[in-house]
Design a protein around this motif. Structure first.
Motif, PDB file in Angstrom:
ATOM      1  N   LEU A  41      -2.562  10.456  14.780  1.00 59.91           N
ATOM      2  CA  LEU A  41      -3.802  10.228  14.027  1.00 59.91           C
ATOM      3  C   LEU A  41      -4.633  11.502  13.871  1.00 59.91           C
ATOM      4  CD1 LEU A  41      -4.982   6.753  15.390  1.00 59.91           C
ATOM      5  CD2 LEU A  41      -4.340   7.286  13.027  1.00 59.91           C
ATOM      6  N   THR A  42      -4.341  12.533  14.664  1.00 61.28           N
ATOM      7  CA  THR A  42      -5.084  13.785  14.505  1.00 61.28           C
ATOM      8  C   THR A  42      -4.784  14.449  13.164  1.00 61.28           C
ATOM      9  OG1 THR A  42      -3.341  15.123  15.544  1.00 61.28           O
ATOM     10  CG2 THR A  42      -5.046  14.190  17.003  1.00 61.28           C
ATOM     11  N   GLY A  43      -3.629  14.143  12.580  1.00 53.25           N
ATOM     12  CA  GLY A  43      -3.274  14.723  11.295  1.00 53.25           C
ATOM     13  C   GLY A  43      -2.836  16.171  11.350  1.00 53.25           C
ATOM     14  N   VAL A  63       3.659   3.301  12.477  1.00 54.25           N
ATOM     15  CA  VAL A  63       3.612   3.871  11.127  1.00 54.25           C
ATOM     16  C   VAL A  63       2.690   3.064  10.218  1.00 54.25           C
ATOM     17  CG1 VAL A  63       5.636   2.662  10.161  1.00 54.25           C
ATOM     18  CG2 VAL A  63       5.035   4.948   9.336  1.00 54.25           C
ATOM     19  N   ARG A  64       2.617   1.739  10.417  1.00 53.26           N
ATOM     20  CA  ARG A  64       1.674   0.944   9.620  1.00 53.26           C
ATOM     21  C   ARG A  64       0.238   1.362   9.897  1.00 53.26           C
ATOM     22  NH1 ARG A  64       5.299  -3.513  10.296  1.00 53.26           N
ATOM     23  NH2 ARG A  64       4.280  -4.053  12.259  1.00 53.26           N
ATOM     24  N   GLY A  68      -2.417   2.976   7.389  1.00 53.21           N
ATOM     25  CA  GLY A  68      -3.687   2.275   7.243  1.00 53.21           C
ATOM     26  C   GLY A  68      -4.885   3.177   7.423  1.00 53.21           C
ATOM     27  N   GLU A  69      -4.710   4.274   8.181  1.00 57.67           N
ATOM     28  CA  GLU A  69      -5.767   5.261   8.383  1.00 57.67           C
ATOM     29  C   GLU A  69      -5.648   6.423   7.411  1.00 57.67           C
ATOM     30  OE1 GLU A  69      -8.364   5.074  10.392  1.00 57.67           O
ATOM     31  OE2 GLU A  69      -7.749   3.108  11.166  1.00 57.67           O
ATOM     32  N   SER A  70      -4.812   6.270   6.397  1.00 60.43           N
ATOM     33  CA  SER A  70      -4.613   7.284   5.340  1.00 60.43           C
ATOM     34  C   SER A  70      -4.034   8.589   5.868  1.00 60.43           C
ATOM     35  CB  SER A  70      -5.928   7.551   4.585  1.00 60.43           C
ATOM     36  OG  SER A  70      -6.390   6.362   3.961  1.00 60.43           O
ATOM     37  N   ILE A  71      -3.286   8.519   6.970  1.00 61.82           N
ATOM     38  CA  ILE A  71      -2.559   9.681   7.469  1.00 61.82           C
ATOM     39  C   ILE A  71      -1.237   9.759   6.717  1.00 61.82           C
ATOM     40  CG2 ILE A  71      -1.489  10.787   9.477  1.00 61.82           C
ATOM     41  CD1 ILE A  71      -4.517  10.716   9.605  1.00 61.82           C
ATOM     42  N   LYS A  72      -1.026  10.834   5.976  1.00 59.99           N
ATOM     43  CA  LYS A  72       0.135  10.952   5.100  1.00 59.99           C
ATOM     44  C   LYS A  72       1.264  11.785   5.706  1.00 59.99           C
ATOM     45  CE  LYS A  72      -2.733  10.474   0.965  1.00 59.99           C
ATOM     46  NZ  LYS A  72      -3.154  11.110  -0.321  1.00 59.99           N
TER      47      LYS A  72
END
Length: 227
Positions: A41-43, A63-64, A68-72
């Motif tokens: 989640l840190t991206g 991965v969902r 859901g947190e817009s991490i691509k």
């Protein structure tokens, strides 16, 4: 480039880490779904290798939640579960590729190159380009025209991060986490030292690309002036 491996089989996780590090990737390891999700989640990662069968939270849920947190960040699901339904579930959850165990190391590396190429703009010949610069990911060579210099590991990782973001600003915090990792005691001045090294190499190459500083924020690349 920094890769996150989320795999509860510690021997396999370390084998994967050794393989990636031998190919000039920086690696972090997580051994359960919840810590893997927190790290992802840190991206800061260029890709995530994600097992399906994990303690705490399975790979599908991880991965969902990322999507859901817009991490691509590109996700390669690596698992012994080869059923078509599992592959469909993984891809529908947001994974970019699904590779089953056992696997060939060449196929794994090709998958990583493919998913990071789409994300970071790596060329077909495994290079990053910006302005008159080319960075060869396999050799750590930075090239400008016919001139080239070989970068140290940290110089390479910083330059790859800057070139993959182009004119967009990369914060010092992002560089610290993605290059030195969570466990490091490195501070802002460590980043500044390596930025200075890279500027000298750009000057040596006579590149028209320069590294610009945004005070108290970070760095970005700029074309059009001698470094």
């Amino acid at each position: 480039m920094r890769i996150l491996i989320v795999e509860d089989e510690r021997r396999l996780a370390q084998t994967l880490a050794d393989l990636l590090e031998a190919n000039h990737y920086a690696v972090d390891l997580s051994y359960d779904g919840e810590s893997g999700l927190d790290n992802a989640l840190t991206g800061i990662y260029d890709a995530v290798i994600l097992d399906v069968m994990l303690p705490g939270m399975d790979g599908f849920a991880v991965v969902r939640k990322l999507r859901g947190e817009s991490i691509k960040t590109p996700v390669l699901m690596l698992t012994a579960r080869a059923d078509t339904e599992d592959k469909v579930n993984g891809l529908d959850a947001g994974a970019d590729y699904y590779l089953t165990k056992p696997f060939h190391t060449q196929e794994l590396m090709a998958c990583i190159r493919a998913i990071t190429r789409r994300q970071t703009g790596v060329g077909d010949n495994n290079t990053l380009c910006f302005g008159d610069l080319r960075l060869e990911l396999g050799s750590c060579l930075l090239l400008c025209g016919v001139k080239s210099v070989r970068l140290s590991r940290k110089e390479f990782e910083i330059m790859a991060k800057l070139m993959s973001n182009g004119a967009q600003v990369v914060t010092k915090e992002t560089l610290l986490l993605s290059v030195w990792g969570y466990e490091s005691s490195a501070e802002d001045n460590n980043v500044e030292v390596y930025i200075s090294f890279l500027r000298k190499k750009l000057h040596h190459l006579k590149s028209t690309v320069s590294i610009r500083t945004l005070r108290m924020i970070g760095y970005h690349l700029e074309e059009g002036a001698k470094a």
